[in-house]
Design a protein around this motif. Structure first.
Motif, PDB file in Angstrom:
ATOM      1  N   LYS A   1     -11.961   1.210   3.895  1.00  0.00           N
ATOM      2  CA  LYS A   1     -12.670   1.789   2.749  1.00  0.00           C
ATOM      3  C   LYS A   1     -12.678   0.810   1.574  1.00  0.00           C
ATOM      4  O   LYS A   1     -13.690   0.637   0.894  1.00  0.00           O
ATOM      5  CB  LYS A   1     -12.027   3.108   2.336  1.00  0.00           C
ATOM      6  CG  LYS A   1     -12.739   3.789   1.151  1.00  0.00           C
ATOM      7  CD  LYS A   1     -12.088   5.100   0.768  1.00  0.00           C
ATOM      8  CE  LYS A   1     -12.862   5.798  -0.349  1.00  0.00           C
ATOM      9  NZ  LYS A   1     -12.992   4.980  -1.570  1.00  0.00           N
ATOM     10  N   ARG A   2     -11.538   0.176   1.334  1.00  0.00           N
ATOM     11  CA  ARG A   2     -11.468  -0.790   0.233  1.00  0.00           C
ATOM     12  C   ARG A   2     -12.407  -1.965   0.480  1.00  0.00           C
ATOM     13  O   ARG A   2     -13.047  -2.461  -0.450  1.00  0.00           O
ATOM     14  CB  ARG A   2     -10.038  -1.295   0.068  1.00  0.00           C
ATOM     15  CG  ARG A   2      -9.067  -0.237  -0.442  1.00  0.00           C
ATOM     16  CD  ARG A   2      -7.790  -0.876  -0.969  1.00  0.00           C
ATOM     17  NE  ARG A   2      -6.760   0.115  -1.263  1.00  0.00           N
ATOM     18  CZ  ARG A   2      -5.696  -0.120  -2.011  1.00  0.00           C
ATOM     19  NH1 ARG A   2      -5.527  -1.320  -2.539  1.00  0.00           N
ATOM     20  NH2 ARG A   2      -4.792   0.810  -2.221  1.00  0.00           N
TER      21      ARG A   2
ATOM     22  N   LEU B   1      -2.933   2.826   8.145  1.00  0.00           N
ATOM     23  CA  LEU B   1      -3.567   2.175   7.003  1.00  0.00           C
ATOM     24  C   LEU B   1      -5.006   1.729   7.264  1.00  0.00           C
ATOM     25  O   LEU B   1      -5.689   1.291   6.341  1.00  0.00           O
ATOM     26  CB  LEU B   1      -2.733   0.962   6.554  1.00  0.00           C
ATOM     27  CG  LEU B   1      -1.414   1.269   5.844  1.00  0.00           C
ATOM     28  CD1 LEU B   1      -0.690  -0.022   5.482  1.00  0.00           C
ATOM     29  CD2 LEU B   1      -1.635   2.104   4.588  1.00  0.00           C
TER      30      LEU B   1
ATOM     31  N   GLU C   1      -7.825   3.364   5.018  1.00  0.00           N
ATOM     32  CA  GLU C   1      -7.747   2.974   3.612  1.00  0.00           C
ATOM     33  C   GLU C   1      -8.221   1.541   3.411  1.00  0.00           C
ATOM     34  O   GLU C   1      -9.003   1.252   2.488  1.00  0.00           O
ATOM     35  CB  GLU C   1      -6.308   3.109   3.101  1.00  0.00           C
ATOM     36  CG  GLU C   1      -6.166   2.674   1.643  1.00  0.00           C
ATOM     37  CD  GLU C   1      -4.751   2.812   1.108  1.00  0.00           C
ATOM     38  OE1 GLU C   1      -4.500   2.333  -0.020  1.00  0.00           O
ATOM     39  OE2 GLU C   1      -3.896   3.388   1.814  1.00  0.00           O
TER      40      GLU C   1
ATOM     41  N   TYR D   1       0.833  -1.204   0.000  1.00  0.00           N
ATOM     42  CA  TYR D   1       0.000   0.000   0.000  1.00  0.00           C
ATOM     43  C   TYR D   1       0.874   1.264   0.000  1.00  0.00           C
ATOM     44  O   TYR D   1       0.459   2.314   0.468  1.00  0.00           O
ATOM     45  CB  TYR D   1      -0.959  -0.039   1.198  1.00  0.00           C
ATOM     46  CG  TYR D   1      -1.814  -1.265   1.168  1.00  0.00           C
ATOM     47  CD1 TYR D   1      -2.919  -1.353   0.321  1.00  0.00           C
ATOM     48  CD2 TYR D   1      -1.477  -2.393   1.918  1.00  0.00           C
ATOM     49  CE1 TYR D   1      -3.666  -2.510   0.240  1.00  0.00           C
ATOM     50  CE2 TYR D   1      -2.229  -3.563   1.834  1.00  0.00           C
ATOM     51  CZ  TYR D   1      -3.314  -3.612   0.999  1.00  0.00           C
ATOM     52  OH  TYR D   1      -4.065  -4.774   0.913  1.00  0.00           O
TER      53      TYR D   1
END
Length: 903
Positions: free
Chosen positions: A490-491, A484, A487, A444
């Motif tokens: 959200k994914r 992280l 993120e 990432y």
């Protein structure tokens, strides 16, 4: 100008200067390697504008590795100017057989040149000449000026340039993976010097560059001839003196080809380049342009590296905006008034087996503070223990199960864990199954944390670093967990996987942790008795084998066994390997009807493996509590199936009686207790009938027909189940399960020992009787092509980058995966839901029964005698109600005073 070379320095006009190092890179070759290194992830590596970037990205990584290795003062990257060169004028078919360069690579080449310019690195091309000729000319200029020269390429033709001052690095597999060619290494590899290598090429030609040499002269023959004669000129002066042979005839007939090949193979070291050595000096990086390029390409990793250059210290710690506190006995009570509602926590251990691995330290992040320590005892003291056990304080961790089990070893029951970075990342991209926080963070584009390999080393070289480096590593990890989280969540939401994460993976991780901690009781006495019994059986088999062979030999030596079977006993050799006759299980199974010795060898091998892998293997891992504590790998497989390691309890043999005997050693924790087993009946086929909606298959499951007999009736066109023979049922079973895995007529014919034509008839009849299944398979492949992934009922994804591959075999495998992943993955999700519901039921009813093992579709319980009747009722009920399909789920159970008797 007079320059005198002295060791690693120049003495020039009385001044000592650092040794000049010239790095020459074959740009086309390295770009080609870079492109194919990440070819399978081509669709993933695209810029926001849609430009493919896999070659650019890997080229930069390879460049960084090379620069670190060579540390040059001067550098030039040479590119081919075009297909037309002086060699094509000499031989029109030169390089004529090469496939067209992929457009996805061509579009990246200008950007690679742009990136090099921004980095301050000179690139160059010359009309009518190849990059090889530019490199050959510059390397000569560098040698003459006293430079140390390093050439980097994937093309072994350039090894002819190796000398005392020139090293040629041939790129291999990974980034930074090269093989160094010096004159000495050339002699070892090819038997000739670098200049003699040109003559060797003249004799053998070059398939890649598409020019012929001498007919039937390969590398070995060419090397021997050049070792003897030194050059093709000298060889042809003495060719008439050779004994009459086909090779002599070919040499004479192909003389013109050999001399042409030498011209084509020889790199021009006097090409009219317009660059000087001064032009190759590394210039300053244009950070503004480079930043703009990386932003345009979406290269967050390289942008982060630019930031590291401006603020190395904050990048190293990974805790740029946090107060960094080393926790100790002196200041632990600073946490007495702790009021945070959410923290991130990392428990460091050295090694993968967290049941036994030594602790190295911990880190805890709360708001703007990061607490770190290597004093593990602090975790057992208040107020820290209270914070970690407090269920109302939410905990973000990496690897929930590892953390829970590790803390349990310290008598701390961690509460409130509701985020697991490892599980979140696994669901987002289950093609990557690393369990190293640093490696996952790099996926990432978060490079503030190093991998454990970089910090601790590997194998016997593993070591805990100095306190400062250790604390930085732990702090960086806990900060990345925190950073992280938004993120990754959200994914998951974007992929509609938040329910899969919240309701299956997180809860089942807790269940698995408790199962691992419980372990399963194993009786050493039973294993020792089996060890003795197997030793006796192995000795009997040895004696029988030696008697039939007529001599004693090493049964574990394929070479000696091959001699006995195929030379002495005259059995037909079905397959050969590089070292001799193949004696694989596949070969022996085909030969066992031809001689009794073959069956006995197969029995010997099977029992020997059970003895070493399972009997001795289990004896070695029984812990002081008398139990075996396996570890479940929750993030290993792309389908979501669990795997068992240290030891693997899912792989204990069940097809042979000797293998089954191992299960007798697994017993309940109480002397009068029971091992209870319950497993799903044909769960994958039931899932297939559900997702396909096939009425005929669903009818069979709804009416309680034996599905394999039902299928046999369909594919053999029978009217009654009574007409189905055991052989027909076996064939139907193979077809049923084969279809789930996308089996071909060839694969089915091999499995059943029937003709390919007959196998095709079975498959055709199957699809005729179950038409919706064929529709499902076609639809699954079509959707995977459109989406780039396959998906389970619960939205578990399996990414399929090869679904558009040009290679038929590669594409076909991806298509089969598109068909079976939703089936296998959904079955894996169902058993996980059953485990979650079952653990909840046991706790709600305050039962002492413990779920101790999962073997794919089977759950195993350690049951006190007085709870057996309750367990008989509730386990099948819970398993059968795990999910609602269009067909019923059926779970069959058994019980006994050991695992063997429970089946």
């Amino acid at each position: 100008m007079v320059i005198e070379h002295f060791n690693s320095f120049f003495i020039y006009r009385g001044e000592i200067m650092a040794q000049k190092k010239l790095l020459l890179i074959d740009g086309n070759s390295v770009a080609f390697r870079a492109f194919y290194a990440l070819y399978r992830q081509l669709d993933r590596f695209t810029s926001p504008d849609g430009l493919h970037t896999n070659a650019i990205y890997t080229f930069k990584n390879m460049l960084d590795a090379i620069l670190k290795q060579v540390d040059p003062t001067n550098i030039l990257v040479a590119f081919d100017a075009g297909k037309v060169t002086f060699r094509t004028k000499m031989y029109k078919d030169y390089k004529g057989g090469r496939q067209k360069t992929p457009s996805e690579l061509l579009e990246q080449m200008p950007v690679i040149r742009e990136m090099l310019a921004d980095l301050g690195i000179k690139s160059y091309e010359l009309k009518n000449y190849e990059a090889d000729d530019i490199i050959g000319t510059l390397s000569k200029m560098g040698e003459d000026a006293g430079y140390d020269v390093t050439i980097v390429t994937g093309d072994r033709d350039l090894t002819q340039l190796a000398s005392d001052k020139v090293t040629v690095l041939i790129t291999k597999n990974g980034v930074g993976d090269t093989e160094a060619y010096t004159p000495e290494h050339m002699k070892e590899v090819n038997g000739v010097t670098p200049t003699e290598f040109i003559d060797m090429k003249a004799l053998m030609g070059d398939n890649s560059d598409n020019y012929p040499g001498v007919t039937k002269v390969g590398p070995k023959t060419a090397s021997k001839l050049i070792q003897k004669y030194g050059s093709i000129e000298n060889l042809y002066e003495h060719v008439d003196e050779m004994k009459k042979s086909k090779m002599k005839e070919n040499l004479i007939n192909d003389k013109d080809k050999a001399f042409l090949a030498k011209k084509l193979a020889t790199i021009d070291r006097e090409s009219p380049v317009e660059v000087t050595l001064d032009d190759t000096e590394i210039k300053d990086t244009d950070f503004e342009k480079l930043r703009g390029l990386y932003e345009k390409l979406g290269f967050r990793k390289f942008l982060a590296q630019l930031d590291q250059n401006t603020d190395a210290q904050s990048a190293d710690t990974g805790a740029e905006s946090y107060e960094y506190v080393e926790l100790s006995q002196d200041n632990i009570h600073d946490l007495d008034d702790f009021s945070e509602k959410e923290i991130s926590f990392y428990l460091g251990m050295l090694g993968e087996n967290y049941h036994l691995a030594p602790f190295v330290g911990f880190a805890l992040k709360a708001s703007d503070k990061v607490y770190v320590s290597k004093d593990i005892a602090l975790l057992q003291e208040m107020p820290l223990k209270g914070i970690l056990e407090n269920k109302t304080i939410k905990k973000n961790v990496f690897d929930l199960k590892r953390t829970y089990v590790g803390m349990h070893r310290l008598d701390v029951v961690t509460g409130g864990i509701d985020y697991d970075m490892l599980l979140a990342s696994y669901l987002v991209n289950n093609e990557n199954n690393s369990n190293d926080l640093g490696e996952i963070a790099h996926l990432y584009d978060e490079y503030s944390v190093k991998t454990d390999l970089e910090v601790y080393g590997k194998g016997k070289k593993q070591a805990i670093p100095e306190d400062d480096d250790l604390y930085k590593h732990l702090a960086a990890k806990v900060c990345v967990i925190d950073k992280l989280k938004p993120e990754l969540l959200k994914r998951l939401k974007d992929h509609e996987q938040d329910d899969l994460y919240d309701e299956i993976e997180i809860p089942v991780a807790f269940v698995l942790a408790k199962m691992e901690l419980s372990g399963m009781k194993v009786l050493p006495s039973t294993l020792i008795q089996l060890q003795n019994d197997f030793a006796t059986r192995l000795k009997e088999l040895e004696d029988k084998i030696y008697k039939q062979a007529g001599e004693r030999f090493n049964l574990n030596s394929p070479k000696q066994l091959g001699h006995i079977l195929f030379e002495k006993l005259g059995l037909p050799p079905l397959k050969k390997t590089k070292t001799g006759y193949s004696t694989s299980v596949e070969v022996l199974n085909q030969l066992k009807t031809q001689s009794p010795i073959v069956s006995e060898i197969l029995d010997y091998r099977q029992i020997a493996k059970i003895q070493s892998t399972y009997v001795k293997g289990l004896l070695d891992v029984i812990q002081p509590d008398g139990r075996v504590h396996t570890r479940y790998l929750q993030t290993l497989t792309a389908t979501g199936r669990l795997s068992s390691v240290d030891p693997n309890l899912q792989n204990i043999p069940t097809r042979t009686e000797e293998g089954k005997q191992i299960r007798k050693a697994f017993v309940p924790s109480t002397s009068d207790g029971y091992i209870f087993s319950c497993d799903y009946s044909q769960v994958e086929l039931r899932v297939l009938s559900h997702v396909s909606g096939d009425e005929h298959m669903q009818e069979a499951f709804k009416t309680g027909y034996d599905i394999h007999s039902h299928t046999a009736m369909k594919i053999f066109h029978l009217d009654s189940p009574d007409e189905v023979t055991s052989l027909m049922r076996r064939h139907a079973k193979a077809v049923n399960f084969g279809i789930v895995y996308g089996i071909s007529d060839y694969g089915l014919s091999k499995n059943l020992g029937i003709s390919r034509k007959r196998a095709k008839e079975f498959i055709d009849n199957y699809f005729e009787q179950y038409p919706e299944i064929k529709d499902y398979m076609d639809k699954a492949v079509k959707e995977a092509r459109e989406k780039g992934y396959a998906e389970t009922i619960m939205h578990r994804r399996r990414y399929l980058p090869d679904i558009h591959a040009k290679n038929f075999n590669v594409r076909s495998f991806a298509e089969r995966t598109a068909i079976n992943s939703p089936i296998q993955g959904s079955a894996a999700d169902i058993i996980k839901i059953a485990m979650i519901n079952m653990q909840k039921k046991l706790e709600e009813m305050h039962l002492k029964t413990k779920m101790v093992l999962q073997v794919h579709d089977e759950l195993i319980f350690d049951v006190p005698k007085d709870e057996l009747e309750t367990i008989k009722k509730i386990v099948p009920e819970v398993m059968q109600s795990a999910v609602k399909l269009d067909v019923p789920l059926i779970a069959d159970s058994g019980w006994g005073h050991n695992w063997y008797d429970a089946k």
